[in-house]
Design a protein around this motif. Sequence first.
Motif, PDB file in Angstrom:
ATOM      1  N   UNK A  11       3.867  -0.461   4.691  1.00  0.00           N
ATOM      2  CA  UNK A  11       3.606  -2.143   5.374  1.00  0.00           C
ATOM      3  C   UNK A  11       3.935  -1.473   7.234  1.00  0.00           C
ATOM      4  N   UNK A  12       4.668  -0.483   7.310  1.00  0.00           N
ATOM      5  CA  UNK A  12       4.296   0.075   8.716  1.00  0.00           C
ATOM      6  C   UNK A  12       3.151   0.491   9.244  1.00  0.00           C
ATOM      7  N   UNK A  13       2.400   1.150   8.735  1.00  0.00           N
ATOM      8  CA  UNK A  13       0.920   1.909   8.507  1.00  0.00           C
ATOM      9  C   UNK A  13       0.427   0.954   8.959  1.00  0.00           C
ATOM     10  N   UNK A  14      -0.353  -0.295   7.385  1.00  0.00           N
ATOM     11  CA  UNK A  14      -1.025  -1.324   7.731  1.00  0.00           C
ATOM     12  C   UNK A  14      -0.559  -2.368   9.118  1.00  0.00           C
ATOM     13  N   UNK A  15       0.116  -2.040   9.530  1.00  0.00           N
ATOM     14  CA  UNK A  15       0.895  -2.519  10.477  1.00  0.00           C
ATOM     15  C   UNK A  15       0.732  -2.073  11.679  1.00  0.00           C
TER      16      UNK A  15
END
Length: 127
Positions: free
Chosen positions: A26-30
């Motif tokens: 989620x952090x990378x996509x975010x």
Amino acid sequence: MKPTSKQLSALQRRIADRYSASGRSNAEIGRLASVHPSQVGRICSGNFKTVSANVVQVCRVLGVKVPKMSESARMDPDWAKANATLRRIWDQTPQGAATIRRVLDAIADLHVPEMPADSTRSEKQGA
């Protein structure tokens, strides 16, 4: 924009499938989408009812095509045409939206509203 229930279900399924296949956090996509990781988690789990800018950005990162959403049937036909043109030229990025907004603001600054016929008539009568 509020999609139909069929469009929403299909989009939620495509996002979830791509999210699982991507192996990204989620952090990378975010970070790539400029969306908070908690929002990415909600979107990827299908917890949304409208196609917001955040949903569009997550879809862009995951490579999910966002369907065209139907607008209200009560929309003025001339506005519907203008809206369709805006959607056709928008690349579904925040930068693209900002560019379109700047162009429209420039046009609005050039536009001089016409005086209503009644106010012109009353000004002439008062003179």
